[in-house]
Design a protein around this motif. Structure first.
Motif, PDB file in Angstrom:
ATOM      1  N   TYR A  26      36.678  27.657 165.303  1.00 48.25           N
ATOM      2  CA  TYR A  26      36.861  28.552 166.433  1.00 48.25           C
ATOM      3  C   TYR A  26      36.590  29.985 165.982  1.00 48.25           C
ATOM      4  O   TYR A  26      36.654  30.308 164.809  1.00 48.25           O
ATOM      5  N   ASP A  27      36.258  30.831 166.960  1.00 44.36           N
ATOM      6  CA  ASP A  27      35.936  32.222 166.657  1.00 44.36           C
ATOM      7  C   ASP A  27      37.144  33.144 166.803  1.00 44.36           C
ATOM      8  O   ASP A  27      37.257  34.139 166.098  1.00 44.36           O
ATOM      9  N   PHE A  28      38.032  32.828 167.732  1.00 46.00           N
ATOM     10  CA  PHE A  28      39.236  33.631 167.911  1.00 46.00           C
ATOM     11  C   PHE A  28      40.275  32.808 168.664  1.00 46.00           C
ATOM     12  O   PHE A  28      39.972  31.774 169.242  1.00 46.00           O
ATOM     13  N   CYS A  29      41.500  33.286 168.635  1.00 46.34           N
ATOM     14  CA  CYS A  29      42.572  32.639 169.370  1.00 46.34           C
ATOM     15  C   CYS A  29      43.425  33.712 170.036  1.00 46.34           C
ATOM     16  O   CYS A  29      43.415  34.870 169.627  1.00 46.34           O
ATOM     17  N   GLU A  30      44.130  33.296 171.080  1.00 46.18           N
ATOM     18  CA  GLU A  30      44.957  34.248 171.810  1.00 46.18           C
ATOM     19  C   GLU A  30      46.020  33.485 172.590  1.00 46.18           C
ATOM     20  O   GLU A  30      45.778  32.364 173.053  1.00 46.18           O
ATOM     21  N   LEU A  31      47.191  34.094 172.744  1.00 43.26           N
ATOM     22  CA  LEU A  31      48.242  33.498 173.556  1.00 43.26           C
ATOM     23  C   LEU A  31      47.876  33.607 175.024  1.00 43.26           C
ATOM     24  O   LEU A  31      47.426  34.660 175.479  1.00 43.26           O
ATOM     25  N   ASN A  32      48.087  32.510 175.783  1.00 41.68           N
ATOM     26  CA  ASN A  32      47.865  32.603 177.224  1.00 41.68           C
ATOM     27  C   ASN A  32      49.122  33.168 177.878  1.00 41.68           C
ATOM     28  O   ASN A  32      50.085  33.524 177.193  1.00 41.68           O
ATOM     29  N   SER A  33      49.137  33.226 179.193  1.00 46.78           N
ATOM     30  CA  SER A  33      50.267  33.830 179.909  1.00 46.78           C
ATOM     31  C   SER A  33      51.570  33.051 179.727  1.00 46.78           C
ATOM     32  O   SER A  33      52.652  33.588 179.925  1.00 46.78           O
ATOM     33  N   ASP A  34      51.476  31.775 179.343  1.00 46.78           N
ATOM     34  CA  ASP A  34      52.665  30.955 179.097  1.00 46.78           C
ATOM     35  C   ASP A  34      53.120  30.987 177.649  1.00 46.78           C
ATOM     36  O   ASP A  34      54.037  30.263 177.267  1.00 46.78           O
TER      37      ASP A  34
END
Length: 168
Positions: A26-34
């Protein structure tokens, strides 16, 4: 004997490894709204697809349409993304998602519900194969292609169709 050994080695190399998920890419990760960590792979400037990461997805997943910090729209679900995620229950995809790649939900046995975005046009081969608990999925009118065995062993699903096609 040497000839047989090289033949056997060649056969083993060409055998499909359906249960073997490749190492995370993967290139990046991020927390979603949950507060769930989602992993993404950039496919082109301004566009990305959801992909799998080092940990399997669990629970209920709400995929965002746009990842602000990276200025990219989420347009697809990559191969193996939700593969063998036995603790996954529901997935909600945004209107920006236009495809689900092959084996994207493969063998997620406890997945019950998937809400597809209104512009999904393709579902790849074996995408939901083995999702025994899947009982609810919407089929948008934009859907034109469903790959071979995409809903194989989804025994709780009824007929799948939209205004143009009958898929299952």
């Amino acid at each position: 004997m040497k000839r047989f050994a090289s033949f056997l080695f060649a056969v083993i190399l060409t055998m499909p490894l359906l249960s073997a998920i490749p190492a995370p890419s993967y290139d990046f990760c991020e927390l979603n709204s949950d507060g769930v960590m989602l992993y993404y792979r950039v496919i082109e400037d301004g566009y990305c697809e959801l992909t799998y990461g080092p940990k399997k997805y669990t629970g209920i997943i709400n995929v965002p349409s746009f990842v602000q910090n990276y200025n990219v729209a989420v347009v697809g679900v990559g191969p193996y993304t939700f593969c063998e995620c036995d603790e996954l229950i529901e997935v909600y995809l945004p209107y920006t998602v236009v495809y689900l790649d092959a084996v994207s939900f493969w063998q997620s046995r406890n997945l019950k519900k998937v809400l597809l975005g209104e512009w999904v046009y393709a579902i790849g081969e074996l995408a939901f194969e083995g999702c025994w608990s899947l009982s609810e999925i919407n089929i948008p009118n934009s859907l034109e292609y469903v790959g071979l065995l995409a809903f194989n062993f989804c025994n709780k699903l009824g007929p799948l169709y939209n205004d143009k096609y009958f898929f299952y």
